[in-house]
Design an enzyme around this catalytic site. Structure first.
Site, short mmCIF file in Angstrom:
data_model
loop_
_atom_site.label_atom_id
_atom_site.label_comp_id
_atom_site.label_asym_id
_atom_site.label_seq_id
_atom_site.Cartn_x
_atom_site.Cartn_y
_atom_site.Cartn_z
CE1 TYR A 187 -103.10 -85.15 -27.86
CE2 TYR A 187 -102.74 -87.46 -28.47
CZ TYR A 187 -103.29 -86.50 -27.63
OH TYR A 187 -104.02 -86.91 -26.54
CE LYS B 101 -101.51 -85.28 -24.63
NZ LYS B 101 -101.73 -84.36 -23.50
P1 NAD Z 1 -111.20 -82.08 -24.34
O1 NAD Z 1 -111.02 -81.47 -25.70
O2 NAD Z 1 -112.55 -82.50 -23.90
O3 NAD Z 1 -110.59 -81.11 -23.23
C1 NAD Z 1 -109.46 -80.31 -23.45
C2 NAD Z 1 -109.74 -78.93 -22.85
O4 NAD Z 1 -108.57 -78.12 -22.99
C3 NAD Z 1 -110.88 -78.20 -23.58
O5 NAD Z 1 -111.89 -77.84 -22.65
C4 NAD Z 1 -110.19 -76.96 -24.18
O6 NAD Z 1 -110.99 -75.79 -24.18
C5 NAD Z 1 -108.99 -76.80 -23.25
N1 NAD Z 1 -107.90 -76.04 -23.88
C6 NAD Z 1 -107.46 -76.12 -25.16
N2 NAD Z 1 -106.45 -75.26 -25.35
C7 NAD Z 1 -106.24 -74.61 -24.17
C8 NAD Z 1 -105.32 -73.60 -23.75
N3 NAD Z 1 -104.43 -73.08 -24.60
N4 NAD Z 1 -105.37 -73.17 -22.46
C9 NAD Z 1 -106.30 -73.68 -21.59
N5 NAD Z 1 -107.19 -74.64 -21.95
C10 NAD Z 1 -107.16 -75.09 -23.23
O7 NAD Z 1 -110.20 -83.35 -24.30
P2 NAD Z 1 -110.07 -84.61 -23.29
O8 NAD Z 1 -110.34 -85.82 -24.07
O9 NAD Z 1 -110.77 -84.38 -22.02
O10 NAD Z 1 -108.49 -84.61 -23.05
C11 NAD Z 1 -107.88 -84.10 -21.89
C12 NAD Z 1 -106.40 -84.43 -21.93
O11 NAD Z 1 -106.20 -85.85 -21.96
C13 NAD Z 1 -105.67 -83.88 -23.14
O12 NAD Z 1 -104.38 -83.45 -22.78
C14 NAD Z 1 -105.59 -85.07 -24.06
O13 NAD Z 1 -104.52 -84.97 -24.96
C15 NAD Z 1 -105.41 -86.20 -23.07
N6 NAD Z 1 -105.81 -87.51 -23.59
C16 NAD Z 1 -107.12 -87.80 -23.84
C17 NAD Z 1 -107.45 -89.07 -24.28
C18 NAD Z 1 -108.88 -89.48 -24.54
O14 NAD Z 1 -109.10 -90.67 -24.79
N7 NAD Z 1 -109.85 -88.59 -24.47
C19 NAD Z 1 -106.47 -90.04 -24.52
C20 NAD Z 1 -105.15 -89.70 -24.27
C21 NAD Z 1 -104.85 -88.44 -23.79
#
Ligand code: NAD
Length: 306
Positions: A167, A171
């Site tokens: 990851y 990222k």
């Molecule tokens: P989440 O798991 O709630 O949402 C991710 C979504 O991506 C899911 O709905 C999933 O179905 C979809 N997905 C997965 N594989 C896919 C594909 N191949 N094609 C299309 N859709 C696909 O996660 P989140 O926490 O909302 O994270 C959103 C983004 O933010 C991610 O990229 C994550 O790495 C990043 N992020 C989140 C956090 C956090 O604190 N939550 C921190 C840093 C970065």
């Protein structure tokens, strides 16, 4: 006349917008006047299974607020299906102006136990997926001489974290992809920026909460709802962000940060060149005081979210 909104007339593709941060961004973009393609395969956190239900829920929220959205369930993690995601924007709304690369999965494993599949699955969705979707949109951005990319990065990559080699590499790679797009497409008035978001979502819901200290930490993270990251994404997608490109921001509850990029921080030179022994003797003492600690995101962002 109705008040002008920041994304009026624009069409945005938000990948992974069936939940979490992506949903919050899709809803905020629709509220700001954009017509939205809600892309999501409806996968589990590890990237398994398929469902259109999460995307349907996002569409309901947008339509109830009077916005316009369509659903696309193609995966970002493949060249030809990524083309279909962008084509969906053109077929449904006749144009594309904004791409938010937000889709993501997690396969957290300590490095010495990480399998090739854990590595490839995560790189495919985050890094390859961001390239595939961006590349599909780039043709149109170039032709119309406008467009904005917003890529969701993470402080796990920018700073570091345990058990996330796949990851973190993906990222941090996304920030280099973004900067490269910003450089290559500047001549076409195309901008590309990253956000490292913070939010309580299913992605953070596996953080252990066994001890009182861990419970307190989780309570702090729970305050950070996904929608707190959306205003920056809307801003970066809008024409108000003209001139903002190649940057990495972090959004954490009510805080906004501009993150640094690697630059030389200390240098040493010798006219006659270096040997390994001289590096140990002369270079190391000079450079050591500027070494980056072997730290993690949580140690750098050590204060309660404001
Ligand atoms: P989440 O798991 O709630 O949402 C991710 C979504 O991506 C899911 O709905 C999933 O179905 C979809 N997905 C997965 N594989 C896919 C594909 N191949 N094609 C299309 N859709 C696909 O996660 P989140 O926490 O909302 O994270 C959103 C983004 O933010 C991610 O990229 C994550 O790495 C990043 N992020 C989140 C956090 C956090 O604190 N939550 C921190 C840093 C970065």
């Amino acid at each position: 006349m109705a008040e002008q909104r920041m994304l009026d007339g624009k069409v945005a593709v938000v990948t992974g917008s069936g939940g979490g941060i992506g949903r919050a961004i899709a809803v905020a973009m629709a509220d700001a006047g954009a017509r939205v393609v809600i892309n999501d395969i409806g996968a589990s956190l590890a990237g398994e299974g398929l469902s259109s239900t999460p995307a349907e829920q996002t569409r309901q929220i947008i339509e109830q607020a009077g916005g316009q959205a369509v659903i696309n369930t193609d995966s970002v993690a493949d060249w030809s299906s990524a083309q279909k995601i962008v084509q969906c924007a053109l077929d449904s709304f006749g144009r594309i102006d904004v791409v938010v690369n937000n889709a993501g999965i997690l396969r957290d494993v300590i490095f010495h136990k990480m399998s090739a599949d854990d590595w490839t699955a995560v790189i495919n969705v985050h890094l390859n997926g961001s390239f595939f979707v961006s590349r599909a949109a780039a043709e149109h951005f170039r032709r119309q001489e406008s467009g904005a990319f917003v890529h969701m990065s993470s402080t796990s990559g920018l700073i570091g974290n345990f058990g996330q080699a796949n990851y973190s590499a993906a990222k941090l790679g996304m920030t280099a992809l973004s900067k490269s797009i910003a450089l290559d497409m500047q001549r076409y008035n195309v901008r590309s920026n990253c956000i490292a978001p913070f939010a309580w979502s299913r992605m953070t819901s596996s953080i252990p909460a066994g001890t009182p200290e861990q419970q307190a930490r989780v309570a702090r993270i729970q305050q950070m709802t996904p929608d707190k990251n959306a205003p920056m994404a809307v801003f970066l997608a809008s024409d108000a962000a003209r001139g903002v490109s190649g940057q990495v921001f972090a959004t954490r509850h009510n805080e906004i940060f501009l993150m640094s990029s690697p630059r030389p921080i200390r240098g040493v030179h010798r006219g006659e060149g270096w040997t390994p022994e001289l590096i140990a003797e002369h270079a190391l003492p000079a450079l050591k005081s500027a070494f980056m600690p072997l730290d993690r995101s949580g140690e750098v962002f050590s204060w309660d979210p404001v």
